[in-house]
Write an enzyme that holds these catalytic residues in place. Structure first.
Site: not given
Ligand code: ASP
Length: 315
Positions: A58, A86, A136
């Site tokens: 996504r 590294k 995020h």
């Molecule tokens: N896509 C989101 C993230 O990259 C949530 C997940 O991976 O669970 O943190």
């Protein structure tokens, strides 16, 4: 529009008016994305590089589409896990990329803080697309936009974030953003997946879903981050689903018009029942994906405005 940042590294440095500026502009970009002619030229002439050191479906495609809709030249780089063993490698990669004169650098990295470090080494705008368990930011912004559009406001809501809080950068960024907007936050999950001291952040902590979901407006489910677990955090997935998986029975404790969210990718039958996830009367999971493109368009547009202004001032 008020937006004073050179980078989007997290929600932490953003003030309320900056968050609202991104969301307001994103509303315009939702309208643009729903129109027949989906293009604008806010990023025309600019180069956007997407550098993902961790898998993504996504987020990467959403950033790519957002850049293309605004006229940027977009390049995707999929980095091999071996290239990050590294610390020096990351800096070297950053310097190499910097020499290609990008304007926007979108970075996902498994280590918390890696994106901040990279931002100090380049002279373009850097967007954090997820760094370890840290932040995020575009996920929290798209969640905020989804909530605001579904509920008509983004303050004084009862919001429950449920599941694997400990390993989740989504939970962290959301806690910060929704806290800044003065919502009442609850965290629900097993003690093994709940970081210590969360109640000091002003949220209520629950071990029991039915108790925690009582009268909430928003139910935000999280994926079990198995790739970040190095031991037995849960007895079994079956047991976890029984206690923490969102099904109709548990959802009945929330308000009758409560919305259900999940950042994806979903483990159906582990943290959420497939029927709930697909119920268009309750679940806004598809809206979250749509809002993701618009929010990323808005964030890159605002950063590009600041970048251009800075370059003009320096010229
Ligand atoms: N896509 C989101 C993230 O990259 C949530 C997940 O991976 O669970 O943190």
């Amino acid at each position: 529009m008020t937006f004073r940042q050179d980078h989007l590294l997290g929600i932490e440095p953003l003030a309320q008016d900056e968050i609202l500026s991104i969301l307001d502009l994103a509303d315009d970009y939702v309208a643009l994305s729903r129109s027949r002619e989906k293009h604008a030229d806010a990023l025309r002439g600019l180069t956007q590089i997407n550098m993902f050191f961790e898998n993504s479906t996504r987020t990467q495609s959403s950033f790519e589409l957002a850049g293309k809709r605004l006229g940027a030249d977009v390049m995707n780089m999929s980095m091999q896990a071996s290239s990050i063993k590294k610390g020096e490698t990351l800096i070297d990669t950053a310097l190499t990329l910097n020499a290609m004169r990008p304007d926007l650098l979108v970075v996902r990295h498994p280590h918390s803080g890696a994106v901040d470090l990279l931002a100090q080494k380049v002279n373009c705008a850097v967007l954090n697309a997820g760094d370890g368990r840290h932040e995020h930011p575009t996920q929290a912004l798209l969640d905020a936009l989804t909530i605001r559009r579904a509920k008509g406001r983004l303050h004084r809501l009862n919001i429950a974030i449920c599941g694997d809080i400990a390993h989740s950068r989504v939970a962290r960024s959301n806690l910060i953003l929704l806290g800044k907007m003065e919502n009442r936050l609850r965290l629900i999950g097993p003690p093994t997946l709940m970081p210590a001291g969360m109640s000091e952040f002003g949220c209520e902590v629950y071990e029991d879903m039915e108790e925690g979901l009582k009268d909430v407006d928003v139910v935000m489910m999280l994926r079990l981050q198995k790739e970040r677990m190095d031991g037995g955090f849960i007895p079994s997935e079956r047991e976890y689903y029984h206690r923490y998986g969102l099904d109709a029975e548990k959802l009945a404790f929330a308000k009758p018009d409560a919305i259900v969210m999940h950042p994806g990718p979903m483990n159906r039958g582990v943290e959420i029942d497939g029927t709930i996830a697909d119920d268009i009367n309750r679940s806004v999971i598809q809206e979250q994906v749509e809002m993701g493109v618009a929010v990323r368009m808005a964030a890159m547009d605002l950063l590009a405005r600041n970048l251009r202004a800075k370059r003009e001032a320096a010229a």
